[in-house]
Write a protein that holds these residues in place. Structure first.
Motif, mmCIF file in Angstrom:
data_model
loop_
_atom_site.group_PDB
_atom_site.id
_atom_site.type_symbol
_atom_site.label_atom_id
_atom_site.label_comp_id
_atom_site.label_asym_id
_atom_site.label_seq_id
_atom_site.Cartn_x
_atom_site.Cartn_y
_atom_site.Cartn_z
ATOM 1 N N ARG A 151 -8.527 7.991 -32.305
ATOM 2 C CA ARG A 151 -9.960 8.076 -32.039
ATOM 3 C C ARG A 151 -10.652 6.766 -32.402
ATOM 4 O O ARG A 151 -11.495 6.256 -31.646
ATOM 5 C CB ARG A 151 -10.561 9.251 -32.824
ATOM 6 N N HIS A 159 -13.616 9.859 -26.116
ATOM 7 C CA HIS A 159 -14.393 11.030 -25.716
ATOM 8 C C HIS A 159 -14.598 11.099 -24.203
ATOM 9 O O HIS A 159 -15.206 12.052 -23.707
ATOM 10 C CB HIS A 159 -15.743 11.028 -26.433
ATOM 11 N N ALA A 162 -10.080 12.158 -19.479
ATOM 12 C CA ALA A 162 -10.172 13.263 -18.525
ATOM 13 C C ALA A 162 -9.027 13.142 -17.524
ATOM 14 O O ALA A 162 -8.349 12.119 -17.438
ATOM 15 C CB ALA A 162 -11.522 13.230 -17.797
ATOM 16 N N LYS A 176 -12.172 17.511 -18.859
ATOM 17 C CA LYS A 176 -12.265 16.681 -20.054
ATOM 18 C C LYS A 176 -11.070 16.966 -20.946
ATOM 19 O O LYS A 176 -10.763 18.116 -21.253
ATOM 20 C CB LYS A 176 -13.565 16.989 -20.811
ATOM 21 N N ALA A 177 -10.374 15.916 -21.354
ATOM 22 C CA ALA A 177 -9.189 16.094 -22.186
ATOM 23 C C ALA A 177 -9.594 16.469 -23.613
ATOM 24 O O ALA A 177 -10.549 15.922 -24.166
ATOM 25 C CB ALA A 177 -8.357 14.812 -22.200
ATOM 26 N N ARG A 178 -8.843 17.395 -24.186
ATOM 27 C CA ARG A 178 -9.113 17.878 -25.551
ATOM 28 C C ARG A 178 -7.826 17.739 -26.381
ATOM 29 O O ARG A 178 -7.108 18.715 -26.581
ATOM 30 C CB ARG A 178 -9.582 19.333 -25.511
ATOM 31 N N PRO A 179 -7.551 16.544 -26.900
ATOM 32 C CA PRO A 179 -6.335 16.370 -27.714
ATOM 33 C C PRO A 179 -6.424 17.032 -29.081
ATOM 34 O O PRO A 179 -5.387 17.327 -29.691
ATOM 35 C CB PRO A 179 -6.222 14.843 -27.868
ATOM 36 N N ASP A 180 -7.649 17.270 -29.580
ATOM 37 C CA ASP A 180 -7.812 17.740 -30.959
ATOM 38 C C ASP A 180 -7.035 19.010 -31.295
ATOM 39 O O ASP A 180 -6.477 19.102 -32.402
ATOM 40 C CB ASP A 180 -9.297 17.927 -31.272
ATOM 41 N N PRO A 181 -6.999 20.031 -30.426
ATOM 42 C CA PRO A 181 -6.256 21.244 -30.789
ATOM 43 C C PRO A 181 -4.766 21.015 -31.034
ATOM 44 O O PRO A 181 -4.101 21.869 -31.624
ATOM 45 C CB PRO A 181 -6.480 22.159 -29.572
ATOM 46 N N HIS A 182 -4.244 19.859 -30.609
ATOM 47 C CA HIS A 182 -2.825 19.556 -30.815
ATOM 48 C C HIS A 182 -2.564 18.923 -32.178
ATOM 49 O O HIS A 182 -1.419 18.892 -32.629
ATOM 50 C CB HIS A 182 -2.319 18.628 -29.713
ATOM 51 N N ASP A 220 -1.677 22.972 -21.419
ATOM 52 C CA ASP A 220 -2.248 22.301 -22.582
ATOM 53 C C ASP A 220 -1.647 20.919 -22.798
ATOM 54 O O ASP A 220 -2.290 20.037 -23.389
ATOM 55 C CB ASP A 220 -2.045 23.148 -23.845
ATOM 56 N N HIS A 223 -3.497 17.577 -21.901
ATOM 57 C CA HIS A 223 -4.545 17.013 -22.751
ATOM 58 C C HIS A 223 -4.001 15.939 -23.683
ATOM 59 O O HIS A 223 -4.682 14.939 -23.941
ATOM 60 C CB HIS A 223 -5.218 18.134 -23.550
#
Length: 281
Positions: A151, A159, A162, A176-182, A220, A223
């Protein structure tokens, strides 16, 4: 021939079943409609579970179903040095750290912190002296990608990550890509110099894959793949995730559930057309 290039990438940890056949039909059907290419990749980085005899049967199954692929088959276990260079590059950017924790260690730590099972893991490098001690003791470790450092490295563009998703119905959506849950993903395994995310994204870039077509169970993964592509300067393919074939119990077919193999269906006298109907494609 169009510039549409996709791939079929089974793992030889067992025999192919109807779910794999369905995925293969989705891949080759899309390439045929686009006038594009299909590449075949054998993702055999799990050295403990992948067997050459499974690879041989996979090739036989695909040929029996009538599939042809462009160019030589890429065997991932023959290219570990390439994946190691990816990890070295990310380490050179200061984005990785050695993780000596086992899955049970992580589960216990998260439980002690009141986190739910399967919560994203975030760690950090050990104190240099402690790390040196563990290395001298030959303690096993994996390389992890620090999400916080990624980040900081990418800045505002983190942020803006995508990807273009094409639904099975053909509709385009920018996701929109969401890498945080990984959390901090593993880049390597304790028993292998690479993990799935590194090998898959490296090969997609190397082979010029423009469209990734795979089951919705891997949705998933896109992302985190977008993040790796941004860090490595690789292009991001278009993604499509198709529905999975499910058994009478409503659960998805999987090799670990001893689903009927394509080889056994072939031995029972079924034709490729009958397999296609059974796969629901």
């Amino acid at each position: 021939m169009s510039d549409f290039v996709t791939r079929f990438a089974p793992s030889p940890t067992g025999f192919l079943h109807l779910g794999h056949a369905a995925s293969a039909f989705h891949v080759w059907d899309a390439a045929r409609r686009a006038g594009g290419k299909v590449l075949l990749r054998i993702e055999d980085i799990d050295l403990g579970r992948c067997k050459p005899e499974y690879t041989e049967v996979i090739l036989e199954d695909l040929s029996w179903l009538g599939f042809e692929w462009d160019g030589p088959v890429r065997i991932q276990s023959e290219h570990f040095d390439e994946y190691e260079k990816v990890v070295e590059h990310l380490t050179g950017l200061g984005l990785t750290y050695r993780c000596f924790r086992s899955r049970s260690d992580i589960a216990q730590e998260q439980a002690a912190q009141g986190l739910p099972p399967g919560a994203p893991f975030k760690g950090a490098a050990l104190d240099p002296d402690e790390e040196s001690r563990r290395l001298s003791d030959a303690a096993p470790f994996t390389w992890r990608l620090s999400l916080d450092k990624c980040r900081d490295y990418l800045g505002p563009s983190f942020h803006q990550l995508a990807f273009d998703l094409v639904t099975p119905e053909g509709h385009h959506e920018i996701i929109k890509a969401r890498p945080d849950p990984h959390g901090d993903i593993n880049l390597t395994r304790k028993d292998s110099p690479t993990a799935y995310h590194v090998a898959a994204t490296h090969d997609d870039a190397l082979q010029g894959i423009t469209h990734v077509i795979r089951g919705e169970d891997l949705e998933d993964a896109a992302h985190i793949h977008v993040l790796l592509q941004a860090l490595m300067g690789w292009p991001t393919p278009v993604y499509t995730h198709h529905a999975l074939v499910k058994g009478p119990d409503g659960k998805r077919l999987a090799k670990r559930f001893a689903s009927r193999s394509l080889a056994s269906l072939r031995e029972d006298g079924l034709s490729p057309q009958q397999v296609r109907r059974l796969a629901g494609v």
